[in-house]
Write a protein that holds these residues in place. Structure first.
Motif, PDB file in Angstrom:
ATOM      1  N   LEU A 263       0.816  -1.210   0.000  1.00  0.00           N
ATOM      2  CA  LEU A 263       0.000   0.000   0.000  1.00  0.00           C
ATOM      3  C   LEU A 263       0.851   1.262   0.000  1.00  0.00           C
ATOM      4  N   SER A 264       1.990   1.225   0.684  1.00  0.00           N
ATOM      5  CA  SER A 264       2.857   2.407   0.691  1.00  0.00           C
ATOM      6  C   SER A 264       3.415   2.663  -0.708  1.00  0.00           C
ATOM      7  N   ILE A 265       3.758   1.601  -1.432  1.00  0.00           N
ATOM      8  CA  ILE A 265       4.259   1.749  -2.806  1.00  0.00           C
ATOM      9  C   ILE A 265       3.171   2.331  -3.696  1.00  0.00           C
ATOM     10  N   LEU A 266       1.995   1.734  -3.654  1.00  0.00           N
ATOM     11  CA  LEU A 266       0.897   2.181  -4.512  1.00  0.00           C
ATOM     12  C   LEU A 266       0.480   3.605  -4.178  1.00  0.00           C
ATOM     13  N   GLY A 267       0.470   3.942  -2.894  1.00  0.00           N
ATOM     14  CA  GLY A 267       0.100   5.297  -2.497  1.00  0.00           C
ATOM     15  C   GLY A 267       1.073   6.337  -2.998  1.00  0.00           C
ATOM     16  N   GLU A 268       2.366   6.003  -2.974  1.00  0.00           N
ATOM     17  CA  GLU A 268       3.371   6.944  -3.455  1.00  0.00           C
ATOM     18  C   GLU A 268       3.293   7.105  -4.965  1.00  0.00           C
ATOM     19  N   VAL A 269       3.069   6.006  -5.671  1.00  0.00           N
ATOM     20  CA  VAL A 269       3.006   6.046  -7.130  1.00  0.00           C
ATOM     21  C   VAL A 269       1.778   6.808  -7.597  1.00  0.00           C
ATOM     22  N   ALA A 270       0.689   6.706  -6.838  1.00  0.00           N
ATOM     23  CA  ALA A 270      -0.554   7.361  -7.235  1.00  0.00           C
ATOM     24  C   ALA A 270      -0.474   8.873  -7.147  1.00  0.00           C
ATOM     25  N   GLY A 271       0.566   9.400  -6.486  1.00  0.00           N
ATOM     26  CA  GLY A 271       0.747  10.848  -6.436  1.00  0.00           C
ATOM     27  C   GLY A 271       0.934  11.423  -7.831  1.00  0.00           C
ATOM     28  N   THR A 272       0.510  12.640  -8.020  1.00  0.00           N
ATOM     29  CA  THR A 272       0.493  13.220  -9.360  1.00  0.00           C
ATOM     30  C   THR A 272       1.896  13.553  -9.853  1.00  0.00           C
ATOM     31  N   VAL A 273       2.108  13.328 -11.140  1.00  0.00           N
ATOM     32  CA  VAL A 273       3.285  13.805 -11.853  1.00  0.00           C
ATOM     33  C   VAL A 273       2.793  14.855 -12.833  1.00  0.00           C
ATOM     34  N   GLU A 274       3.382  16.025 -12.802  1.00  0.00           N
ATOM     35  CA  GLU A 274       2.941  17.076 -13.721  1.00  0.00           C
ATOM     36  C   GLU A 274       3.199  16.654 -15.151  1.00  0.00           C
ATOM     37  N   ALA A 275       2.157  16.618 -15.959  1.00  0.00           N
ATOM     38  CA  ALA A 275       2.281  16.216 -17.361  1.00  0.00           C
ATOM     39  C   ALA A 275       1.217  16.935 -18.170  1.00  0.00           C
ATOM     40  N   ASP A 276       1.425  16.977 -19.480  1.00  0.00           N
ATOM     41  CA  ASP A 276       0.463  17.667 -20.344  1.00  0.00           C
ATOM     42  C   ASP A 276      -0.599  16.717 -20.897  1.00  0.00           C
ATOM     43  N   PHE A 277      -0.647  15.478 -20.378  1.00  0.00           N
ATOM     44  CA  PHE A 277      -1.698  14.546 -20.762  1.00  0.00           C
ATOM     45  C   PHE A 277      -1.995  13.659 -19.557  1.00  0.00           C
ATOM     46  N   THR A 278      -3.188  13.103 -19.528  1.00  0.00           N
ATOM     47  CA  THR A 278      -3.612  12.216 -18.448  1.00  0.00           C
ATOM     48  C   THR A 278      -3.869  10.845 -19.024  1.00  0.00           C
ATOM     49  N   SER A 279      -3.169   9.832 -18.509  1.00  0.00           N
ATOM     50  CA  SER A 279      -3.297   8.491 -19.076  1.00  0.00           C
ATOM     51  C   SER A 279      -4.499   7.746 -18.525  1.00  0.00           C
ATOM     52  N   GLY A 280      -4.926   8.073 -17.301  1.00  0.00           N
ATOM     53  CA  GLY A 280      -6.029   7.337 -16.693  1.00  0.00           C
ATOM     54  C   GLY A 280      -5.686   5.905 -16.355  1.00  0.00           C
ATOM     55  N   ALA A 281      -4.390   5.597 -16.221  1.00  0.00           N
ATOM     56  CA  ALA A 281      -3.968   4.223 -15.946  1.00  0.00           C
ATOM     57  C   ALA A 281      -4.384   3.796 -14.545  1.00  0.00           C
ATOM     58  N   ASP A 282      -4.735   2.515 -14.411  1.00  0.00           N
ATOM     59  CA  ASP A 282      -5.062   1.916 -13.126  1.00  0.00           C
ATOM     60  C   ASP A 282      -3.907   1.046 -12.662  1.00  0.00           C
ATOM     61  N   LEU A 283      -3.898   0.733 -11.362  1.00  0.00           N
ATOM     62  CA  LEU A 283      -2.891  -0.139 -10.778  1.00  0.00           C
ATOM     63  C   LEU A 283      -3.580  -1.323 -10.110  1.00  0.00           C
TER      64      LEU A 283
END
Length: 436
Positions: A263-283
Motif C-alpha cells: 500500500l505504501s508503494i501504490l500510495g506513493e506512485v498514485a501521487g500526481t506527476v505534472e504532465a500535459d496529458f492524463t493516461s487514466g492508468a489503473d494499478l
C-alpha cells in the motif's frame, strides 16, 4: 501554461494504424532473436565534446548554466553507475532499466549555453549548437511554459535500435523505455527543486528540425521541462534525495512481504506527476505472498488508498509463459503490480499518438513503482514478457469492480519482493548510494 498551435499537429488515422500495430506486434508475446545485436548509441562526428567529471562529487546538484553543472544529473539519469559480474561476463550497469538492455533512447539537453547531446559511455556532452534554443523548443510544446524553462531534456528513440532482436514489438518497448527515462528525470529534477513537467504532446516535426534529426531514423518521444528553481537566486539546485532503484539481479527470495509495504508503494506512485496529458492508468496487485492480502488479483482504489479484491487464487507466475524465465521470477516474487490502461480511451482525442502516450505513461509509472519499492526496503523488476491475454483475463470481466465501459489491458508488470540473500558481485562507480 499557454497552448501553442492547433493540436494534433499532423494528420492522424483515429487510432486505426495503432490498432493494427497492436494486433500484430503489441499484444502477442514477441519472438526474440537473442543472437541479434542492438544498434549502437548515436555519436555526432565532428561535434565539440566536453568531458564531464566522473564520478561527480556526491554533493553536487543541478546547475543549468554550465555543462559541468549537469554532470550529476546526467550520470544519475542515463549514465553507467556500476560494474557487474555475471555468468555472461562483465558488464556496465545503467541508472535506469531498458528492455533487453537495448537503450534505444538518446538524451538531448537545451540550456542557456546551447543544445547538447549526452554520451553515456564517455559521460560527456556533445555541443551541437551554441545558441540558446529554449524558447524555440518550448514553443513546440502543446502547453508551453509562460517563461522559458531553465532546462529542457528531450528524449528520442532510434527507430531500428532493437528491431533486429524484437521485431515490431521493439517499438512498444521504445515507448516504455522513454517513459522510464522521463520518470527518472522527473524524480531527479523534483529532488533538486526544479519543478519538472513531462510533455508528450508537441510538434514532433518542428522539434526534430531544431535538433537536426533524420526523422526517418530518430524522433522525439518526450520532453521534460524544469525550472525556475523553488529557491530564487540559488546558483545550484542540490539533489536532496537520490532516487534509488533496487533490481533483484540474483532473483527474489521466496518470502512474504507485508500488505502495508504494498500500500505504501501504490500510495506513493498514485501521487500526481505534472504532465500535459492524463493516461487514466489503473494499478492492480496480483498477490502471491503478501501477509494480510489474499492470494489473487486486487485493484488499487486511489481515492480510498485501499485494495479491493477481484479474482481469487491467481499468482504472479500465471502472468508468464510456462517454463520461461518470467514464470520463475513470478514464482519467486511476492507480488506483481500491474499498470493497466485503455487504448480506446484516448484515440478519439489523440489519434494514433495515444498508443505511444499510454506506453510512455506506463514506463513512467513502472519506474516510480521501482523507486517506491526501494524506499519500502524491497526490490523491483520491470517485465514486458508477460502474456497479455492471460494478464487481461486476470484483471478482466470477472473483476467485480471493472468499469464495463472501458477496454482495459495490462501494459507493464513490476515484480516486487526481497532480493535473494547472495547478490551477484557488483562495484558502484558513483559515490552516491544509488542502489542496484
Amino acid at each position: 501554461m499557454t497552448p501553442t498551435s492547433e493540436y494534433p499537429f499532423r494528420a492522424e488515422t483515429g487510432g486505426h494504424a495503432a490498432r493494427r500495430f497492436h494486433a500484430e506486434y503489441g499484444s502477442p508475446l514477441p519472438t526474440m532473436d537473442l543472437a541479434a545485436r542492438n544498434t549502437a548509441a548515436k555519436v555526432h562526428r565532428g561535434a565539440e565534446v566536453q568531458a564531464l567529471s566522473y564520478p561527480p562529487p556526491a554533493w553536487s546538484g543541478v546547475d543549468p548554466s554550465s555543462a559541468e553543472g549537469l554532470s550529476t544529473l546526467l550520470a544519475l539519469l542515463y549514465g553507467g553507475n556500476r560494474v557487474e559480474w555475471s555468468r555472461g561476463g562483465v558488464g556496465l550497469g545503467r541508472s535506469v532499466p531498458s528492455g533487453g538492455g537495448a537503450y534505444p533512447g538518446e538524451v538531448y539537453v537545451a540550456t542557456e549555453f546551447g543544445l547538447c547531446h549526452y554520451l553515456p559511455g564517455a559521460h560527456a556532452l556533445e555541443l551541437l549548437r551554441p545558441d540558446d534554443l529554449r524558447s524555440d523548443l518550448a514553443g513546440c510544446l502543446s502547453l508551453a511554459p509562460e517563461s522559458p524553462p531553465e532546462l529542457l531534456l528531450l528524449f528520442t528513440s532510434r527507430h531500428d535500435s532493437n528491431l533486429a532482436r524484437y521485431g515490431g514489438f521493439g517499438h512498444r518497448l521504445q515507448a516504455l523505455d522513454t517513459g522510464v527515462v522521463a520518470g527518472q528525470s522527473s524524480a531527479l529534477l523534483d529532488a533538486a527543486g526544479l519543478r519538472p513537467r513531462v510533455h508528450g504532446i508537441f510538434d514532433e516535426d518542428r522539434l526534430g528540425k531544431c535538433l537536426g534529426l533524420d526523422q526517418t531514423a530518430e524522433t522525439v518521444r518526450a520532453v521534460v521541462t524544469a525550472g525556475p528553481a523553488i529557491l530564487p537566486g540559488a546558483t545550484t539546485s542540490v539533489i536532496t534525495r537520490t532516487p534509488r532503484r533496487h533490481t533483484p539481479r540474483s532473483g527474489f527470495a521466496v518470502t512474504e512481504i507485508d500488505r502495508a509495504q504494498v500500500l505504501s508503494i501504490l500510495g506513493e506512485v498514485a501521487g500526481t506527476v505534472e504532465a500535459d496529458f492524463t493516461s487514466g492508468a489503473d494499478l492492480h496487485c496480483v498477490a502471491g505472498r503478501v501477509s494480510g492480502l489474499g492470494v489473487g488479483c486486487h485493484r488499487f482504489d486511489g481515492a480510498s488508498g485501499e485494495l479491493t479484491p477481484g479474482i481469487a487464487g491467481v499468482t504472479p507466475r500465471e502472468l508468464f509463459a510456462a517454463g520461461s524465465f518470467g514464470e520463475l521470477a513470478g514464482f519467486e516474487a511476492a507480488c506483481a503490480l500491474l499498470v493497466v490502461g485503455d487504448y480506446e480511451h484516448g484515440y478519439a482525442t489523440h489519434g494514433d499518438r495515444w498508443y505511444r502516450l499510454l506506453n510512455v505513461s506506463a514506463g513512467l509509472l513502472g519506474l516510480r513503482i521501482s523507486l517506491a519499492a526501494t524506499g519500502a526496503g524491497l526490490a523491483a523488476g520491470l517485465r514486458c514478457d508477460f502474456i497479455v491475454a492471460q494478464a487481461d483475463r486476470i484483471i478482466g470481466d470477472e473483476h467485480p469492480n471493472r468499469d464495463r465501459d472501458r477496454d482495459q489491458t495490462v501494459l507493464l508488470t513490476v515484480l516486487i519482493g526481497h532480493e535473494r540473500a547472495a547478490p551477484a558481485p557488483t562495484y558502484s562507480l558513483l559515490p552516491i548510494e544509488d542502489g542496484r
